[in-house]
Design a protein around this motif. Structure first.
Motif, PDB file in Angstrom:
ATOM      1  N   UNK A  87       0.809  -1.220   0.000  1.00 12.34           N
ATOM      2  CA  UNK A  87       0.000   0.000   0.000  1.00 12.34           C
ATOM      3  C   UNK A  87       0.843   1.272   0.000  1.00 12.34           C
ATOM      4  N   UNK A  88       2.159   1.136   0.088  1.00 14.35           N
ATOM      5  CA  UNK A  88       3.035   2.299  -0.036  1.00 14.35           C
ATOM      6  C   UNK A  88       3.319   2.640  -1.494  1.00 14.35           C
ATOM      7  N   UNK A  89       2.874   1.810  -2.402  1.00 14.29           N
ATOM      8  CA  UNK A  89       3.079   2.062  -3.821  1.00 14.29           C
ATOM      9  C   UNK A  89       2.374   3.349  -4.234  1.00 14.29           C
ATOM     10  N   UNK A  90       3.142   4.279  -4.810  1.00 10.02           N
ATOM     11  CA  UNK A  90       2.606   5.585  -5.198  1.00 10.02           C
ATOM     12  C   UNK A  90       3.713   6.397  -5.849  1.00 10.02           C
ATOM     13  N   UNK A  91       3.326   7.529  -6.401  1.00  8.50           N
ATOM     14  CA  UNK A  91       4.302   8.535  -6.813  1.00  8.50           C
ATOM     15  C   UNK A  91       4.536   9.441  -5.615  1.00  8.50           C
ATOM     16  N   UNK A  92       5.802   9.629  -5.279  1.00 10.78           N
ATOM     17  CA  UNK A  92       6.173  10.432  -4.118  1.00 10.78           C
ATOM     18  C   UNK A  92       6.705  11.787  -4.575  1.00 10.78           C
ATOM     19  N   UNK A  93       6.236  12.826  -3.897  1.00  6.75           N
ATOM     20  CA  UNK A  93       6.603  14.190  -4.226  1.00  6.75           C
ATOM     21  C   UNK A  93       7.232  14.880  -3.013  1.00  6.75           C
ATOM     22  N   UNK A  94       8.263  15.674  -3.261  1.00  6.70           N
ATOM     23  CA  UNK A  94       8.770  16.551  -2.213  1.00  6.70           C
ATOM     24  C   UNK A  94       8.223  17.955  -2.478  1.00  6.70           C
ATOM     25  N   UNK A  95       8.121  18.728  -1.420  1.00  5.09           N
ATOM     26  CA  UNK A  95       7.537  20.050  -1.531  1.00  5.09           C
ATOM     27  C   UNK A  95       8.125  20.981  -0.486  1.00  5.09           C
ATOM     28  N   UNK A  96       8.129  22.272  -0.817  1.00  4.54           N
ATOM     29  CA  UNK A  96       8.611  23.297   0.103  1.00  4.54           C
ATOM     30  C   UNK A  96       7.499  24.309   0.347  1.00  4.54           C
ATOM     31  N   UNK A  97       7.321  24.651   1.611  1.00  5.68           N
ATOM     32  CA  UNK A  97       6.269  25.596   1.986  1.00  5.68           C
ATOM     33  C   UNK A  97       6.809  27.023   1.994  1.00  5.68           C
ATOM     34  N   UNK A  98       5.923  27.994   2.102  1.00  8.99           N
ATOM     35  CA  UNK A  98       6.334  29.390   2.234  1.00  8.99           C
ATOM     36  C   UNK A  98       6.648  29.724   3.684  1.00  8.99           C
ATOM     37  N   UNK A  99       6.023  29.028   4.611  1.00  3.20           N
ATOM     38  CA  UNK A  99       6.293  29.249   6.023  1.00  3.20           C
ATOM     39  C   UNK A  99       7.369  28.312   6.536  1.00  3.20           C
ATOM     40  N   UNK A 100       7.720  28.458   7.824  1.00  2.00           N
ATOM     41  CA  UNK A 100       8.804  27.666   8.390  1.00  2.00           C
ATOM     42  C   UNK A 100       8.325  26.580   9.341  1.00  2.00           C
ATOM     43  N   UNK A 101       7.001  26.327   9.366  1.00  2.00           N
ATOM     44  CA  UNK A 101       6.466  25.326  10.272  1.00  2.00           C
ATOM     45  C   UNK A 101       6.241  23.996   9.592  1.00  2.00           C
ATOM     46  N   UNK A 102       5.376  23.175  10.218  1.00  2.00           N
ATOM     47  CA  UNK A 102       4.970  21.911   9.624  1.00  2.00           C
ATOM     48  C   UNK A 102       3.549  22.078   9.091  1.00  2.00           C
ATOM     49  N   UNK A 103       3.295  21.546   7.928  1.00  3.31           N
ATOM     50  CA  UNK A 103       2.026  21.754   7.251  1.00  3.31           C
ATOM     51  C   UNK A 103       1.570  20.440   6.639  1.00  3.31           C
ATOM     52  N   UNK A 104       0.307  20.110   6.857  1.00  4.08           N
ATOM     53  CA  UNK A 104      -0.218  18.827   6.399  1.00  4.08           C
ATOM     54  C   UNK A 104      -0.935  18.907   5.054  1.00  4.08           C
ATOM     55  N   UNK A 105      -1.336  20.091   4.644  1.00  5.91           N
ATOM     56  CA  UNK A 105      -2.151  20.203   3.438  1.00  5.91           C
ATOM     57  C   UNK A 105      -1.312  20.570   2.224  1.00  5.91           C
ATOM     58  N   UNK A 106      -1.579  19.976   1.076  1.00  2.00           N
ATOM     59  CA  UNK A 106      -0.828  20.331  -0.132  1.00  2.00           C
ATOM     60  C   UNK A 106      -0.892  21.815  -0.462  1.00  2.00           C
ATOM     61  N   UNK A 107      -2.015  22.447  -0.150  1.00  4.59           N
ATOM     62  CA  UNK A 107      -2.184  23.856  -0.464  1.00  4.59           C
ATOM     63  C   UNK A 107      -1.247  24.781   0.277  1.00  4.59           C
ATOM     64  N   UNK A 108      -0.611  24.266   1.337  1.00  2.01           N
ATOM     65  CA  UNK A 108       0.331  25.072   2.110  1.00  2.01           C
ATOM     66  C   UNK A 108       1.727  25.112   1.478  1.00  2.01           C
ATOM     67  N   UNK A 109       1.911  24.326   0.430  1.00  2.00           N
ATOM     68  CA  UNK A 109       3.217  24.223  -0.199  1.00  2.00           C
ATOM     69  C   UNK A 109       3.236  24.958  -1.532  1.00  2.00           C
ATOM     70  N   UNK A 110       4.292  25.748  -1.721  1.00  2.00           N
ATOM     71  CA  UNK A 110       4.392  26.598  -2.903  1.00  2.00           C
ATOM     72  C   UNK A 110       5.221  25.969  -4.017  1.00  2.00           C
ATOM     73  N   UNK A 111       6.125  25.071  -3.646  1.00  2.00           N
ATOM     74  CA  UNK A 111       7.056  24.521  -4.623  1.00  2.00           C
ATOM     75  C   UNK A 111       7.016  23.000  -4.549  1.00  2.00           C
TER      76      UNK A 111
END
Length: 122
Positions: A87-111
Motif C-alpha cells: 500500500x506504499x506504492x505511489x508517486x512520491x513528491x517533495x515540496x517546500x512551503x512558504x512558512x517555516x512550520x509543519x504543514x499537512x495540506x498540499x495547499x500550504x506548499x508553494x514549490x
C-alpha cells in the motif's frame, strides 16, 4: 526554487528505499518541507513534514517506518522508508512551503518536485 526528487524504484515487501530531494534556492531555503504521495485514483496525501527548526510530523500510516530528514546545508531533503508495504506504492513528491512550520495540506506548499515512483511488490 527548484526541487528534484529521486530514489524511487521497485522493491519487495519489507524492503527499504531512501528518497532524496535536491533543493536549489538562493538564499538557502529556510522553510518547512514535506513528502507527499499519490496513488492511482487517490488524492495526494501528506506522508511526512519537517519544519525549519527540525520538528517533524508523520501520517499514521507511515509512523515508525518512515523518517524525514534534511542535511545541514538544507540543500537535500530525505525520506528513509523501511518495512515497505504494497500500500506504499505511489508517486512520491517533495515540496517546500512558504512558512517555516509543519504543514499537512498540499495547499500550504508553494514549490513541488516532479515526483518519483515507488512500487512495492508482494
Amino acid at each position: 526554487v527548484q526541487l528534484q526528487a529521486s530514489g524511487g524504484g521497485l522493491v519487495q515487501t519489507g524492503g527499504s528505499l531512501r528518497l532524496s530531494c535536491a533543493v536549489s534556492a538562493r538564499p538557502a531555503l529556510n522553510y518547512g518541507m514535506g513528502w507527499f504521495r499519490q496513488a492511482p485514483g487517490r488524492e495526494r496525501e501528506m506522508i511526512a513534514t519537517l519544519s525549519s527548526r527540525g520538528v517533524t510530523s508523520y501520517a499514521n500510516s507511515v509512523k515508525g517506518r518512515f523518517t524525514i530528514s534534511r542535511d545541514n546545508a538544507k540543500t537535500t531533503l530525505y525520506l528513509q522508508m523501511n518495512s515497505l508495504k504494497s500500500e506504499d506504492t505511489a508517486v512520491y513528491y517533495c515540496a517546500a512551503a512558504r512558512g517555516d512550520g509543519i504543514y499537512n495540506r498540499p495547499g500550504s506548499y508553494a514549490y513541488w518536485g516532479q515526483g518519483t515512483l515507488v512500487t512495492v511488490s508482494s
